[in-house]
Design a protein around this motif. Structure first.
Motif: not given
Length: 327
Positions: A110-123, A302-315
């Motif tokens: 359980k986290l106190g934030y959502d790594p996917r939904k609570d941030f707007a990637p910048i780069g 957009e590239q950072m979001r796709a990269f971070a989402d892929a990393e979440i799945t990978r790890w």
């Protein structure tokens, strides 16, 4: 007197939304009107902090307002992430989103934030590879030697890390998954004590972040066997990649990106992305990153979001296989 007619309420809501939308360009034009706070989830002096201060200072010059680094340590960077996830979405509080946040998504129940939904990637800012290093007393000079040693020794081989669930730990676990070797993980409270015991021979190997091990490799106190990036390091041109050593899919790098709280106005995110990419292109930043064994990673939100989402799945798969847990 309040008018409760549903059509009038919808009309008022529509007018309010138009006013809000028209105000965004004006807000973006006046932003930033004060210093920007950049939250780092780790202590001062580490790779994340050093890279952030380097890039942040240059971004501040480009934006015309200081970018102030705020170190909020604890819980493998989760403390800092929670601070920013709850901050106003006005562009004045940013977060250094790293590989740790994508690992934490499955490491913590359980986290106190959502790594996917609570941030707007910048780069993305930069990527730093790990180096597979061994104590020089081991009869190991190549990845093939490493595998042979682990298979022939009764107790296999030990590998240190900066803590259970860290990218250093999971680099080793990913290698273990692909090889089936008998590898015993020895976690420490941070990279510094792990490297100290590796130098002293108390542990045999480590998939350490390049900036930490590089000086010891160059002095001969540690032996570099391979790097975990897709390309060789310019400062270690004779050390092959794991891909060259027979593991083409094993590309593991620590990385650092910038993110704002979810809901931050798109024009502000665009300004931040522009300043970030311009900072990464300056010769002084490029040179300093190279000295840190880091590679600039300019790109779009957009590239950072796709990269971070892929990393979440990978790890997620690696954390599950390793049995690592922060609970």
């Amino acid at each position: 007197m309040t008018d409760h007619h549903p059509c009038r309420r919808r009309l008022l809501a529509f007018v309010a939304s138009l006013a809000c939308a028209s105000a965004l360009p004006a807000y973006a034009e006046s932003w930033p009107a004060k210093p920007v706070r950049l939250v780092v989830g780790y202590a001062a002096g580490g790779a994340t902090d050093v890279v952030t201060r380097l890039v942040g200072q240059k971004m501040g010059e480009l934006l015309g307002q200081p970018v102030i680094v705020d170190n909020r340590t604890g819980a493998n960077s989760n403390v800092g992430a929670e601070v920013v996830a709850r901050a106003p979405a006005d562009g004045y509080t940013l977060y250094v989103y790293t590989i740790a946040n994508t690992i934490n998504a499955s490491l913590y129940g359980k986290l106190g934030y959502d790594p996917r939904k609570d941030f707007a990637p910048i780069g993305l800012m930069a990527k730093i590879p790990n180096i597979l290093v061994v104590h020089p007393s081991l009869p190991v000079k190549t990845v093939a030697d490493y595998q042979r040693f682990a298979r022939t020794e009764k107790n296999g081989i030990t590998f240190a890390s900066s803590g259970s669930g860290s990218s250093i730990h999971l680099s080793g676990e990913m290698f273990k998954m692909q090889t089936g070797l008998n590898m015993l993980h020895v976690p420490y409270r941070g990279s510094a004590p792990a490297v100290a015991d590796l130098l002293g021979g108390q542990v045999q190997s480590m998939f350490d972040n390049a900036p930490s091990s590089l000086p010891h490799v160059q002095s001969g106190k540690l032996r570099a066997i391979a790097v975990t990036s897709a390309q060789r390091l310019p400062m270690l041109p004779d050390v092959p990649t794991l891909a060259e050593s027979g593991f083409p899919g094993l590309d593991v790098q620590s990385w650092f990106g910038l993110a704002a709280p979810s809901g931050t106005p798109a024009p502000v995110v665009a300004q931040l992305n522009k300043a970030l990419n311009q900072a990464l292109e300056t010769p002084e930043v490029k040179k300093r990153l190279q000295d840190l064994a880091a590679t600039p990673a300019p790109g779009t939100p957009e590239q950072m979001r796709a990269f971070a989402d892929a990393e979440i799945t990978r790890w997620q798969a690696v954390v599950k296989a390793s049995g690592a847990s922060a609970e």
